[in-house]
Design a protein around this motif. Structure first.
Motif, PDB file in Angstrom:
ATOM      1  N   TYR A 103     -16.321  88.207  75.679  1.00  0.00           N
ATOM      2  CA  TYR A 103     -17.281  89.155  75.116  1.00  0.00           C
ATOM      3  C   TYR A 103     -17.006  89.406  73.640  1.00  0.00           C
ATOM      4  O   TYR A 103     -17.924  89.449  72.824  1.00  0.00           O
ATOM      5  CB  TYR A 103     -17.252  90.483  75.873  1.00  0.00           C
ATOM      6  CG  TYR A 103     -17.745  90.378  77.294  1.00  0.00           C
ATOM      7  CD1 TYR A 103     -19.103  90.209  77.575  1.00  0.00           C
ATOM      8  CD2 TYR A 103     -16.853  90.458  78.354  1.00  0.00           C
ATOM      9  CE1 TYR A 103     -19.551  90.116  78.880  1.00  0.00           C
ATOM     10  CE2 TYR A 103     -17.299  90.366  79.665  1.00  0.00           C
ATOM     11  CZ  TYR A 103     -18.643  90.192  79.922  1.00  0.00           C
ATOM     12  OH  TYR A 103     -19.086  90.107  81.209  1.00  0.00           O
ATOM     13  N   HIS A 113     -27.488  92.295  71.551  1.00  0.00           N
ATOM     14  CA  HIS A 113     -28.149  93.274  72.413  1.00  0.00           C
ATOM     15  C   HIS A 113     -28.975  92.618  73.508  1.00  0.00           C
ATOM     16  O   HIS A 113     -29.067  93.130  74.620  1.00  0.00           O
ATOM     17  CB  HIS A 113     -28.986  94.249  71.591  1.00  0.00           C
ATOM     18  CG  HIS A 113     -28.132  95.248  70.877  1.00  0.00           C
ATOM     19  ND1 HIS A 113     -27.446  96.232  71.543  1.00  0.00           N
ATOM     20  CD2 HIS A 113     -27.829  95.393  69.567  1.00  0.00           C
ATOM     21  CE1 HIS A 113     -26.758  96.952  70.673  1.00  0.00           C
ATOM     22  NE2 HIS A 113     -26.970  96.457  69.462  1.00  0.00           N
ATOM     23  N   PHE A 170     -27.109  91.828  76.791  1.00  0.00           N
ATOM     24  CA  PHE A 170     -26.725  92.885  77.721  1.00  0.00           C
ATOM     25  C   PHE A 170     -27.516  92.759  79.018  1.00  0.00           C
ATOM     26  O   PHE A 170     -28.722  92.553  79.010  1.00  0.00           O
ATOM     27  CB  PHE A 170     -26.981  94.270  77.116  1.00  0.00           C
ATOM     28  CG  PHE A 170     -25.908  94.706  76.155  1.00  0.00           C
ATOM     29  CD1 PHE A 170     -25.009  93.815  75.628  1.00  0.00           C
ATOM     30  CD2 PHE A 170     -25.807  96.029  75.793  1.00  0.00           C
ATOM     31  CE1 PHE A 170     -24.020  94.218  74.752  1.00  0.00           C
ATOM     32  CE2 PHE A 170     -24.823  96.455  74.915  1.00  0.00           C
ATOM     33  CZ  PHE A 170     -23.925  95.534  74.397  1.00  0.00           C
ATOM     34  N   GLN A 210     -20.070  98.408  80.278  1.00  0.00           N
ATOM     35  CA  GLN A 210     -20.756  97.650  79.228  1.00  0.00           C
ATOM     36  C   GLN A 210     -20.832  98.452  77.928  1.00  0.00           C
ATOM     37  O   GLN A 210     -20.636  97.906  76.839  1.00  0.00           O
ATOM     38  CB  GLN A 210     -22.150  97.256  79.694  1.00  0.00           C
ATOM     39  CG  GLN A 210     -22.790  96.250  78.750  1.00  0.00           C
ATOM     40  CD  GLN A 210     -23.986  95.596  79.375  1.00  0.00           C
ATOM     41  OE1 GLN A 210     -24.869  96.279  79.872  1.00  0.00           O
ATOM     42  NE2 GLN A 210     -24.017  94.281  79.349  1.00  0.00           N
ATOM     43  N   ASP A 237     -19.075  97.352  74.385  1.00  0.00           N
ATOM     44  CA  ASP A 237     -19.819  97.297  73.126  1.00  0.00           C
ATOM     45  C   ASP A 237     -19.115  98.121  72.057  1.00  0.00           C
ATOM     46  O   ASP A 237     -18.947  97.668  70.921  1.00  0.00           O
ATOM     47  CB  ASP A 237     -21.245  97.821  73.354  1.00  0.00           C
ATOM     48  CG  ASP A 237     -22.074  97.782  72.087  1.00  0.00           C
ATOM     49  OD1 ASP A 237     -22.158  96.706  71.463  1.00  0.00           O
ATOM     50  OD2 ASP A 237     -22.644  98.828  71.715  1.00  0.00           O
TER      51      ASP A 237
END
Length: 196
Positions: free
Chosen positions: A85, A98, A101, A113, A117
């Protein structure tokens, strides 16, 4: 080389670097003991301290302790968590990031999540490497205090961890920030006892 080459003399600059790799985890401890390589714990005898380490880490013997320290030094416990990630974040445009996701229905998955981020934005590709380094150097110093690790082995392990930290981080600020994120991950997402 004589045995004096492997002394952890806290007046030496390189040894101060070794000891500093442990610093973030010492919050709440007696800072007067910080420059002492074995982090003397006057309130707890060495045997009791070693029993606590063994139970918390699933360590049965000195070999297990050495293996765990080496895994931490090589970022092989939590240092690799979510590295895919973090790499994706670094190599993506904001819109691509984005759109990658996934829509989760579980509150835990959504929170994980969001946390990922936030961490990606704070620490970038290095992720949780500092979390492993800090804990590895702490285990070395604990082992030195309890007598499970002789001084020359402690010097070797701390040297490896310090060089890893120098190679992966541009500043102490970056190092501490990544440690804090690793600590937050541990609090948010508990792991198996043997790998905490």
């Amino acid at each position: 080389m004589g045995s004096s080459d492997f002394k952890l003399d806290a007046t030496q600059k390189h040894v101060q670097l070794y000891l500093t790799t442990t610093a973030p985890t010492l919050v709440g401890m007696n800072w007067a003991e910080y420059p002492t390589p074995d982090m003397i714990h006057n309130s707890e005898p060495p045997e009791q301290w070693q029993d606590s380490i063994n139970q918390a880490w699933g360590i049965q013997n000195q070999t297990d302790l050495y293996r765990m320290i080496w895994r931490l030094a090589m970022m092989d416990v939590h240092g690799q968590d979510w590295q895919n990630y973090f790499s994706q974040f670094r190599c993506s445009l904001s819109s691509e990031w984005h759109s990658s996701f996934t829509v989760f229905h579980s509150p835990v998955e959504k929170a994980e999540q969001q946390f990922m981020d936030m961490v990606a934005r704070l620490v970038g590709e290095e992720g949780f490497y500092a979390w492993d380094y800090v804990r590895g150097s702490y285990l070395v110093r604990s082992g030195l205090y309890t007598g499970w690790i002789p001084e020359e082995h402690a010097t070797f392990f701390l040297n490896v961890i310090a060089h890893q930290a120098q190679n992966h981080f541009r500043s102490w600020d970056a190092y501490i920030r990544r440690y804090i994120c690793g600590r937050a991950l541990r609090a948010f997402h508990p792991f198996d006892d043997a790998e905490h």
